[in-house]
Design a protein around this motif. Sequence first.
Motif, PDB file in Angstrom:
ATOM      1  N   ARG A  17     -22.763  17.707  31.460  1.00  0.00           N
ATOM      2  CA  ARG A  17     -22.956  18.378  32.748  1.00  0.00           C
ATOM      3  C   ARG A  17     -23.094  17.369  33.879  1.00  0.00           C
ATOM      4  NH1 ARG A  17     -27.539  22.700  32.463  1.00  0.00           N
ATOM      5  NH2 ARG A  17     -26.706  23.237  34.478  1.00  0.00           N
ATOM      6  N   LEU A  43      -0.709  25.217  39.396  1.00  0.00           N
ATOM      7  CA  LEU A  43      -0.670  26.105  38.239  1.00  0.00           C
ATOM      8  C   LEU A  43       0.674  26.817  38.272  1.00  0.00           C
ATOM      9  CD1 LEU A  43      -2.181  27.511  35.844  1.00  0.00           C
ATOM     10  CD2 LEU A  43      -2.844  29.265  37.484  1.00  0.00           C
ATOM     11  N   GLN A  62       2.885  29.610  36.865  1.00  0.00           N
ATOM     12  CA  GLN A  62       2.689  30.850  36.124  1.00  0.00           C
ATOM     13  C   GLN A  62       3.935  31.202  35.317  1.00  0.00           C
ATOM     14  OE1 GLN A  62       0.204  33.877  38.337  1.00  0.00           O
ATOM     15  NE2 GLN A  62       1.057  32.744  40.037  1.00  0.00           N
ATOM     16  N   ARG A  80       6.017  31.608  39.533  1.00  0.00           N
ATOM     17  CA  ARG A  80       5.258  31.350  40.760  1.00  0.00           C
ATOM     18  C   ARG A  80       4.365  30.132  40.562  1.00  0.00           C
ATOM     19  NH1 ARG A  80       1.857  36.157  42.572  1.00  0.00           N
ATOM     20  NH2 ARG A  80       1.713  36.520  40.328  1.00  0.00           N
ATOM     21  N   LEU A  95       0.968  28.186  41.951  1.00  0.00           N
ATOM     22  CA  LEU A  95      -0.240  28.209  42.771  1.00  0.00           C
ATOM     23  C   LEU A  95      -0.697  26.770  42.964  1.00  0.00           C
ATOM     24  CD1 LEU A  95      -2.159  31.166  41.069  1.00  0.00           C
ATOM     25  CD2 LEU A  95      -0.722  31.231  43.119  1.00  0.00           C
ATOM     26  N   LEU A 147      -3.690  21.185  48.561  1.00  0.00           N
ATOM     27  CA  LEU A 147      -2.296  20.840  48.863  1.00  0.00           C
ATOM     28  C   LEU A 147      -2.223  19.680  49.854  1.00  0.00           C
ATOM     29  CD1 LEU A 147       0.741  21.612  48.615  1.00  0.00           C
ATOM     30  CD2 LEU A 147       0.377  23.141  50.573  1.00  0.00           C
ATOM     31  N   ARG A 198       3.749  25.046  56.450  1.00  0.00           N
ATOM     32  CA  ARG A 198       2.710  24.025  56.237  1.00  0.00           C
ATOM     33  C   ARG A 198       3.270  22.627  56.482  1.00  0.00           C
ATOM     34  NH1 ARG A 198      -1.715  26.375  54.648  1.00  0.00           N
ATOM     35  NH2 ARG A 198      -1.490  28.580  54.168  1.00  0.00           N
ATOM     36  N   PHE A 254     -16.332  13.944  46.168  1.00  0.00           N
ATOM     37  CA  PHE A 254     -15.333  13.962  45.088  1.00  0.00           C
ATOM     38  C   PHE A 254     -13.892  14.014  45.593  1.00  0.00           C
ATOM     39  CE2 PHE A 254     -14.015  18.412  44.848  1.00  0.00           C
ATOM     40  CZ  PHE A 254     -15.107  19.141  45.309  1.00  0.00           C
ATOM     41  N   GLY A 293      -3.334  22.998  52.855  1.00  0.00           N
ATOM     42  CA  GLY A 293      -3.399  24.263  52.125  1.00  0.00           C
ATOM     43  C   GLY A 293      -4.331  25.293  52.745  1.00  0.00           C
ATOM     44  N   ASP A 294      -5.047  24.927  53.777  1.00  0.00           N
ATOM     45  CA  ASP A 294      -6.010  25.854  54.368  1.00  0.00           C
ATOM     46  C   ASP A 294      -5.343  26.712  55.456  1.00  0.00           C
ATOM     47  OD1 ASP A 294      -8.719  25.080  53.095  1.00  0.00           O
ATOM     48  OD2 ASP A 294      -7.812  23.165  53.603  1.00  0.00           O
ATOM     49  N   ILE A 334     -12.708  26.898  41.420  1.00  0.00           N
ATOM     50  CA  ILE A 334     -11.509  26.071  41.235  1.00  0.00           C
ATOM     51  C   ILE A 334     -11.882  24.588  41.103  1.00  0.00           C
ATOM     52  CG2 ILE A 334     -10.998  25.704  43.685  1.00  0.00           C
ATOM     53  CD1 ILE A 334      -8.275  26.713  41.326  1.00  0.00           C
ATOM     54  N   THR A 335     -13.054  24.229  41.623  1.00  0.00           N
ATOM     55  CA  THR A 335     -13.523  22.846  41.481  1.00  0.00           C
ATOM     56  C   THR A 335     -14.840  22.828  40.698  1.00  0.00           C
ATOM     57  OG1 THR A 335     -14.656  22.998  43.622  1.00  0.00           O
ATOM     58  CG2 THR A 335     -12.454  22.046  43.629  1.00  0.00           C
ATOM     59  N   GLU A 359     -16.714  19.582  39.641  1.00  0.00           N
ATOM     60  CA  GLU A 359     -17.365  18.831  40.715  1.00  0.00           C
ATOM     61  C   GLU A 359     -18.420  19.674  41.451  1.00  0.00           C
ATOM     62  OE1 GLU A 359     -14.050  19.234  40.548  1.00  0.00           O
ATOM     63  OE2 GLU A 359     -13.212  17.256  40.114  1.00  0.00           O
ATOM     64  N   ASN A 405     -21.642  20.003  39.489  1.00  0.00           N
ATOM     65  CA  ASN A 405     -22.214  18.720  39.103  1.00  0.00           C
ATOM     66  C   ASN A 405     -22.379  17.806  40.320  1.00  0.00           C
ATOM     67  OD1 ASN A 405     -22.928  16.283  38.039  1.00  0.00           O
ATOM     68  ND2 ASN A 405     -21.032  15.958  36.884  1.00  0.00           N
ATOM     69  N   ARG A 444      -6.965  35.482  50.876  1.00  0.00           N
ATOM     70  CA  ARG A 444      -6.266  34.533  50.000  1.00  0.00           C
ATOM     71  C   ARG A 444      -5.943  35.215  48.672  1.00  0.00           C
ATOM     72  NH1 ARG A 444      -5.584  29.701  52.981  1.00  0.00           N
ATOM     73  NH2 ARG A 444      -5.967  28.388  51.180  1.00  0.00           N
ATOM     74  N   GLY A 503      -4.336  33.565  46.065  1.00  0.00           N
ATOM     75  CA  GLY A 503      -3.946  32.548  45.084  1.00  0.00           C
ATOM     76  C   GLY A 503      -4.951  32.343  43.962  1.00  0.00           C
ATOM     77  N   TRP A 537      -6.656  31.738  40.648  1.00  0.00           N
ATOM     78  CA  TRP A 537      -6.213  31.413  39.299  1.00  0.00           C
ATOM     79  C   TRP A 537      -7.426  31.288  38.390  1.00  0.00           C
ATOM     80  CZ3 TRP A 537      -3.827  26.460  41.492  1.00  0.00           C
ATOM     81  CH2 TRP A 537      -4.542  25.324  41.170  1.00  0.00           C
ATOM     82  N   PRO A 538      -7.208  31.552  37.107  1.00  0.00           N
ATOM     83  CA  PRO A 538      -8.343  31.660  36.182  1.00  0.00           C
ATOM     84  C   PRO A 538      -8.924  30.296  35.803  1.00  0.00           C
ATOM     85  CG  PRO A 538      -6.297  32.095  35.034  1.00  0.00           C
ATOM     86  CD  PRO A 538      -5.930  31.913  36.471  1.00  0.00           C
ATOM     87  N   PRO A 587      -3.934  35.656  36.926  1.00  0.00           N
ATOM     88  CA  PRO A 587      -3.837  35.630  38.398  1.00  0.00           C
ATOM     89  C   PRO A 587      -3.774  37.040  38.976  1.00  0.00           C
ATOM     90  CG  PRO A 587      -1.732  35.122  37.393  1.00  0.00           C
ATOM     91  CD  PRO A 587      -2.692  35.286  36.259  1.00  0.00           C
ATOM     92  N   MET A 588      -3.797  37.133  40.295  1.00  0.00           N
ATOM     93  CA  MET A 588      -3.646  38.424  40.978  1.00  0.00           C
ATOM     94  C   MET A 588      -2.228  38.937  40.780  1.00  0.00           C
ATOM     95  SD  MET A 588      -6.181  39.705  42.764  1.00  0.00           S
ATOM     96  CE  MET A 588      -5.487  40.757  44.040  1.00  0.00           C
ATOM     97  N   ALA A 589      -2.116  40.208  40.464  1.00  0.00           N
ATOM     98  CA  ALA A 589      -0.780  40.815  40.441  1.00  0.00           C
ATOM     99  C   ALA A 589      -0.321  40.987  41.884  1.00  0.00           C
ATOM    100  CB  ALA A 589      -0.848  42.167  39.749  1.00  0.00           C
ATOM    101  N   ALA A 590       0.972  40.816  42.081  1.00  0.00           N
ATOM    102  CA  ALA A 590       1.511  40.931  43.449  1.00  0.00           C
ATOM    103  C   ALA A 590       1.216  42.307  44.036  1.00  0.00           C
ATOM    104  CB  ALA A 590       3.014  40.665  43.423  1.00  0.00           C
TER     105      ALA A 590
END
Lengths: 65, 289
Positions: free
Chosen positions: A8, A22, A24, A28, A30, A34, A55, B62, B69-70, B93-94, B97, B100, B249, B251, B253-254, B267-270
Motif C-alpha cells: 500500500r 484502454l 476496447q 474504441r 479511451l 492525454l 485537442r 506523481f 485531455g481536460d 483511474i489513478t 497514486e 497512496n 465525461r 470515458g 473505464w473499469p 465501459p459506458m455503453a454508447a
Amino acid sequence: MKAKTEHRYMETSRSAAATEILIQADGRILVHNLTPAMAELLSIINPSDEPMKQRLRAVNSPWCQ
Amino acid sequence: MTVFEEHVVMAHVQNRAALARERVPVARAALANCRLCAHHCGVNRLVGERGLCHAGDETRVFSAQIEVGDEMELLPTFAIALSGCDLRCSFCITGAESWNPRAGEPLCAATLTAKTETAWNDGVRTVMILGGEPTIHLPAALEIVAALPPAMRLVWKTNAHATTQARALLDGMFDVWLADYKFGNDDCALRLAKVPHYQQIVRENLVWASRHSELIIRHLLMPGHVDCCWEPIAQWLAAELPFVKVSLRDGFWPAWQAVRHSELRGPMAASEAARARDIACSYGLRLIE
C-alpha cells in the motif's frame, strides 16, 4: 528473513510524460492523461476523430505560439 | 480590457501570491488537527498521525506534465498531480497514486516552479493542481501558488469534499474550480467511495465555489448509474446552479478496484451515454466539451 513488503505504501514515480490508454473490444480507445504527443499519434491513427483534432488544435492555437 | 481593468486584475493576482505566502504557515499549522477535508479526522499529521487519507506532512507529486485531455477551454494545461486522496473511489483511474500518499516523488517547489514556467513559456493556457485530492495537501498547494508568476491562470481540480476551513484558505487562490460531482445519492457514494454525507458536503462546496471563482462541474458517467446518480445531479444543478458549466465525461473505464462492483466491470455503453446527454439537455444544462 524475507523483508515484509508494504504494497500500500510502495513508492512509485513517473519521471517522464505518461498517458494511459484502454483499447476496447469494439475498437474504441479511451485515454487518460492525454499528452500532446499522444493526441498527435491518435489523430494519425484515426484522422476522422474530430474531438482529437480539436485537442490538437488547442496545442497549436495562439496560446501556444 | 482597459488599462485600469488590467491594473485591477494584476493587483488581484499579485496579491494572490502574497496572500498564498501568508497562508502557508496557517495551512501547515492546520495539519496538527487536520480538518481540511470533510472527514474531520482531527489527527496530528505533523507528528506522524494518519487520518483516512493516510497523508502525513510530506507532499509528493506523481505527475507533472502538459495535457490536452481536460475541458477544451482549459487546454493545454500543465497538470500537477499530488499523491493521496481522502476518498476511496473503487474505480479511481489513478488508484495506485491516489490511495497512496507515498507514491511519486517529494514535491520540490523550486523544481516544480521551473517546470511550470517552462510549460507556460511553451504556451500552456492554464496550470492545474490536482490529485489524488489536492485539498489534503493545502500547505503545499499554497506554496506552489505563492511561487508561480501572477499572470498564470490557475485551476483547482477537486473532489469538492473540503471543509469551511480549507475553503477559507483557498479563497481567491484559483481562477477556476474544476470540481467533481461524482454520485447523485449518499448510498452510491458510501458504497463506491466510502464517503458519508456526500450530497450535503459536495453541494455546499459547489455553491461556495460558484460564488468565489469560475466553476466547472464535472461528472464522470458510470455504467448503471445514470438514473441513480446522473439524473439527480442534473436535476439539482438545474435548480441550484443553472448557469454553471457542466462537463459530462463518458470515458469511464473499469480501473483499479472497479471489478468489485458488478455494474462497473465494463465501459459506458454508447446508448447509455447518449441517454445521459439527453437528460442534460432536458434540464437545460450548460454542457461544455
